[in-house]
Motif scaffolding. Structure first.
Motif, PDB file in Angstrom:
ATOM      1  N   ARG A 106       6.565  13.641 -14.393  1.00 47.03           N
ATOM      2  CA  ARG A 106       6.182  14.297 -15.653  1.00 47.03           C
ATOM      3  C   ARG A 106       6.765  15.713 -15.738  1.00 47.03           C
ATOM      4  N   GLU A 107       6.855  16.397 -14.593  1.00 45.72           N
ATOM      5  CA  GLU A 107       7.381  17.764 -14.575  1.00 45.72           C
ATOM      6  C   GLU A 107       8.909  17.800 -14.622  1.00 45.72           C
ATOM      7  N   GLY A 108       9.536  16.623 -14.522  1.00 41.62           N
ATOM      8  CA  GLY A 108      10.985  16.551 -14.625  1.00 41.62           C
ATOM      9  C   GLY A 108      11.736  16.786 -13.329  1.00 41.62           C
TER      10      GLY A 108
ATOM     11  N   GLU B 220      16.527   2.043 -12.586  1.00 44.28           N
ATOM     12  CA  GLU B 220      16.771   0.649 -12.224  1.00 44.28           C
ATOM     13  C   GLU B 220      18.257   0.475 -11.933  1.00 44.28           C
ATOM     14  N   ASP B 221      18.573  -0.115 -10.785  1.00 46.05           N
ATOM     15  CA  ASP B 221      19.971  -0.336 -10.409  1.00 46.05           C
ATOM     16  C   ASP B 221      20.101  -1.735  -9.824  1.00 46.05           C
ATOM     17  N   GLU B 222      20.706  -2.622 -10.608  1.00 44.37           N
ATOM     18  CA  GLU B 222      20.901  -4.016 -10.199  1.00 44.37           C
ATOM     19  C   GLU B 222      19.586  -4.651  -9.735  1.00 44.37           C
ATOM     20  N   GLY B 223      18.543  -4.440 -10.529  1.00 47.22           N
ATOM     21  CA  GLY B 223      17.251  -5.048 -10.256  1.00 47.22           C
ATOM     22  C   GLY B 223      16.413  -4.317  -9.223  1.00 47.22           C
ATOM     23  N   GLU B 224      16.909  -3.184  -8.729  1.00 48.47           N
ATOM     24  CA  GLU B 224      16.180  -2.418  -7.722  1.00 48.47           C
ATOM     25  C   GLU B 224      15.659  -1.131  -8.340  1.00 48.47           C
ATOM     26  N   THR B 225      14.394  -0.798  -8.066  1.00 49.12           N
ATOM     27  CA  THR B 225      13.789   0.427  -8.581  1.00 49.12           C
ATOM     28  C   THR B 225      13.983   1.553  -7.576  1.00 49.12           C
ATOM     29  N   LEU B 226      14.585   2.657  -8.046  1.00 52.01           N
ATOM     30  CA  LEU B 226      14.904   3.777  -7.165  1.00 52.01           C
ATOM     31  C   LEU B 226      14.218   5.038  -7.648  1.00 52.01           C
ATOM     32  N   LEU B 227      13.661   5.797  -6.709  1.00 58.77           N
ATOM     33  CA  LEU B 227      13.088   7.105  -6.995  1.00 58.77           C
ATOM     34  C   LEU B 227      14.100   8.154  -6.564  1.00 58.77           C
ATOM     35  N   LYS B 228      14.497   9.035  -7.514  1.00 61.30           N
ATOM     36  CA  LYS B 228      15.517  10.036  -7.228  1.00 61.30           C
ATOM     37  C   LYS B 228      15.085  11.401  -7.755  1.00 61.30           C
ATOM     38  N   THR B 229      15.700  12.441  -7.213  1.00 63.84           N
ATOM     39  CA  THR B 229      15.500  13.761  -7.783  1.00 63.84           C
ATOM     40  C   THR B 229      16.363  13.896  -9.033  1.00 63.84           C
ATOM     41  N   THR B 230      15.889  14.680  -9.969  1.00 64.91           N
ATOM     42  CA  THR B 230      16.684  15.038 -11.142  1.00 64.91           C
ATOM     43  C   THR B 230      17.537  16.252 -10.790  1.00 64.91           C
ATOM     44  N   ALA B 231      18.401  16.648 -11.722  1.00 65.11           N
ATOM     45  CA  ALA B 231      19.185  17.864 -11.502  1.00 65.11           C
ATOM     46  C   ALA B 231      18.251  19.051 -11.301  1.00 65.11           C
ATOM     47  N   LYS B 232      17.149  19.073 -12.033  1.00 65.31           N
ATOM     48  CA  LYS B 232      16.163  20.152 -11.919  1.00 65.31           C
ATOM     49  C   LYS B 232      15.469  20.142 -10.560  1.00 65.31           C
ATOM     50  N   GLY B 233      15.290  18.945  -9.999  1.00 66.23           N
ATOM     51  CA  GLY B 233      14.537  18.826  -8.753  1.00 66.23           C
ATOM     52  C   GLY B 233      15.382  18.811  -7.495  1.00 66.23           C
TER      53      GLY B 233
ATOM     54  N   ALA C 265       0.838  -1.206   0.000  1.00 67.23           N
ATOM     55  CA  ALA C 265       0.000   0.000   0.000  1.00 67.23           C
ATOM     56  C   ALA C 265       0.870   1.252   0.000  1.00 67.23           C
ATOM     57  N   PHE C 266       1.998   1.190   0.693  1.00 66.55           N
ATOM     58  CA  PHE C 266       2.896   2.335   0.763  1.00 66.55           C
ATOM     59  C   PHE C 266       3.623   2.546  -0.567  1.00 66.55           C
ATOM     60  N   SER C 267       4.140   1.464  -1.145  1.00 74.57           N
ATOM     61  CA  SER C 267       4.876   1.606  -2.410  1.00 74.57           C
ATOM     62  C   SER C 267       3.938   2.031  -3.539  1.00 74.57           C
ATOM     63  N   ASP C 268       2.709   1.496  -3.553  1.00 74.77           N
ATOM     64  CA  ASP C 268       1.742   1.899  -4.575  1.00 74.77           C
ATOM     65  C   ASP C 268       1.387   3.376  -4.432  1.00 74.77           C
ATOM     66  N   HIS C 269       1.218   3.824  -3.188  1.00 75.11           N
ATOM     67  CA  HIS C 269       0.912   5.230  -2.920  1.00 75.11           C
ATOM     68  C   HIS C 269       2.032   6.128  -3.432  1.00 75.11           C
ATOM     69  N   LEU C 270       3.280   5.759  -3.158  1.00 76.42           N
ATOM     70  CA  LEU C 270       4.411   6.576  -3.574  1.00 76.42           C
ATOM     71  C   LEU C 270       4.504   6.653  -5.093  1.00 76.42           C
ATOM     72  N   LEU C 271       4.360   5.516  -5.758  1.00 77.52           N
ATOM     73  CA  LEU C 271       4.444   5.516  -7.218  1.00 77.52           C
ATOM     74  C   LEU C 271       3.346   6.381  -7.827  1.00 77.52           C
ATOM     75  N   GLU C 272       2.154   6.313  -7.252  1.00 83.64           N
ATOM     76  CA  GLU C 272       1.039   7.113  -7.772  1.00 83.64           C
ATOM     77  C   GLU C 272       1.283   8.607  -7.531  1.00 83.64           C
ATOM     78  N   GLN C 273       1.695   8.955  -6.302  1.00 85.04           N
ATOM     79  CA  GLN C 273       1.877  10.362  -5.944  1.00 85.04           C
ATOM     80  C   GLN C 273       3.058  11.017  -6.668  1.00 85.04           C
ATOM     81  N   SER C 274       4.042  10.206  -7.045  1.00 81.43           N
ATOM     82  CA  SER C 274       5.239  10.775  -7.667  1.00 81.43           C
ATOM     83  C   SER C 274       5.079  11.026  -9.162  1.00 81.43           C
ATOM     84  N   GLN C 275       4.029  10.494  -9.779  1.00 79.90           N
ATOM     85  CA  GLN C 275       3.892  10.595 -11.233  1.00 79.90           C
ATOM     86  C   GLN C 275       3.887  12.036 -11.736  1.00 79.90           C
ATOM     87  N   ALA C 276       3.190  12.923 -11.026  1.00 79.00           N
ATOM     88  CA  ALA C 276       3.124  14.317 -11.483  1.00 79.00           C
ATOM     89  C   ALA C 276       4.511  14.955 -11.473  1.00 79.00           C
ATOM     90  N   HIS C 277       5.292  14.671 -10.442  1.00 74.18           N
ATOM     91  CA  HIS C 277       6.633  15.246 -10.354  1.00 74.18           C
ATOM     92  C   HIS C 277       7.582  14.622 -11.379  1.00 74.18           C
TER      93      HIS C 277
END
Length: 387
Positions: free
Chosen positions: A347-349, A355-368, A333-345
């Protein structure tokens, strides 16, 4: 690993922007040292036998204590804990303390007691900035401090502040270049922020000092990132840049959610599920420990608290937030919530999925990157039911 943070609550004078706990009076220094040593002894079992890999003296200004006084405290840590042979032992120092008297002798004594990393509060090499912030050192002392320190230590971090009213972009570039000219391998840099009940807030309200500009801070952050990147620094945390091999082990442990024990008035501790903090009063802290009582409060973090904290710290770093860790540690429930909530950000870049060695990571971009704290707050979990 585990780390120990020791808060030394003394300063020569009050900086206008600072809201940390400290006192400019050294009247009860001996009692404070005894209290610190008593707290270390009373809390010796909280590490559960883990090896201590970092000791960090912060403050306040730890360099207000002599090497001999610091050695007493270090000895108490070694007395009650298993300490790694290759420990990182950091002390925060101010230039005025470092060059007072015989700086060569002082630095040699630091090395003799086991200190192997210096964190120097330069803040700026410009006289007008130092006066505005009410720093105890001047520009000449900042330079002399680094000239001497680099003779004895290679693992040095320098603090620099940007976004100071009156600090032009060109002057900010010069501050960065001056630090780099000494071969400094680590820089911690922060935007000047107006904390409640500080002298800076008072002067801004009175119109004595201009309110810091968000646009200026964002622009000077970008200048910093570009300049240090050209010199091979890794931007491994929002406010921290290091050459490979010179990241702060102590601070990296905080950001990666590892255990640490905080000693001293106002110091915080974390064991993975529980957070505690000491009273922010020197007299009450000393009195409590003289009576053999710990002057602290504790709270057990909820799953939601731990999730939100992981987001806040993880998005500030190059390691990001692991979607897989969230799924396994907190539930789908937590991971699904995060993936859903992060989509807008995404899209905005401002955010990206990697993907890093089979692990999915959420990171800020240089812009963010500069917006990391705000992005994390926007992703905080507020209403999801814990299971």
């Amino acid at each position: 690993m585990a780390g120990i943070y020791i808060h030394i609550p003394f300063c020569r004078q009050a900086c206008h922007y600072c809201d940390f706990h400290f006192s400019t009076s050294m009247k009860h220094k001996e009692e404070m040292i005894e209290a610190l040593m008593t707290e270390i002894a009373l809390r010796k079992d909280e590490m559960n036998g883990e090896i201590v890999e970092t000791i960090y003296f912060g403050g306040g200004t730890p360099s207000r204590l002599s090497p001999q006084e610091l050695e007493q405290i270090i000895g108490e840590v070694y007395k009650h804990h298993a300490v790694a042979e290759a420990i990182e032992l950091t002390i925060e120092v101010n230039p005025d303390d470092l060059i007072e008297g015989d700086p060569d002798k002082l630095l040699q004594e630091y090395k003799a007691i086991g200190v192997n990393r210096l964190s120097i509060g330069i803040q700026s090499f410009r006289e007008e900035d130092l006066k505005l912030m009410n720093r105890a050192h001047n520009a000449g002392e900042a330079l002399k401090c680094l000239e001497t320190a680099t003779k004895y230590f290679d693992n040095i971090s320098v603090d620099l502040i940007y976004g100071i009213p009156g600090l032009s972009d060109e002057a900010w570039k010069q501050n960065i270049e001056t630090a780099l000219s000494f071969g400094i391998p680590h820089i911690s840099s922060y935007a000047l922020t107006v904390e409640p009940k500080t002298a800076l807030e008072h002067f801004i309200k009175k119109g004595v000092i201009d309110d810091p500009s968000d646009d200026q801070a964002a622009r000077q952050f970008d200048i910093l990132v570009e300049a240090l990147g050209k010199h091979g620094f890794v931007h491994y945390e929002l406010s921290n840049f290091g050459n490979p091999g010179y990241f702060s082990i102590n601070n990296s442990a905080y950001w990666q959610g590892k255990k640490y024990l905080g000693i001293g008035p106002s110091a915080h501790s974390y064991d993975g599920t529980t957070r505690s903090w000491n009273i922010a009063s020197n007299p009450k802290y000393i009195k409590s420990l003289q009576q053999g009582e710990l002057p602290l409060e504790r709270e057990t973090l909820t799953m939601k608290d731990r999730y939100n904290e992981y987001l806040m710290t993880g998005l500030r770093t190059i390691w990001g937030v692991s979607i897989d860790r969230i799924r396994s540690e907190f539930g789908p429930a937590f991971s699904d919530h995060l993936l859903e909530q992060s989509q807008a950000h995404i899209r905005e870049g401002y955010l990206k999925l990697e993907e890093d060695e089979g692990e999915t990571l959420l990171k800020t971009t240089a812009k963010g990157k500069f917006l990391a704290d705000g992005l994390a707050s926007d992703l905080f979990l507020l209403n999801l039911q814990e299971s």
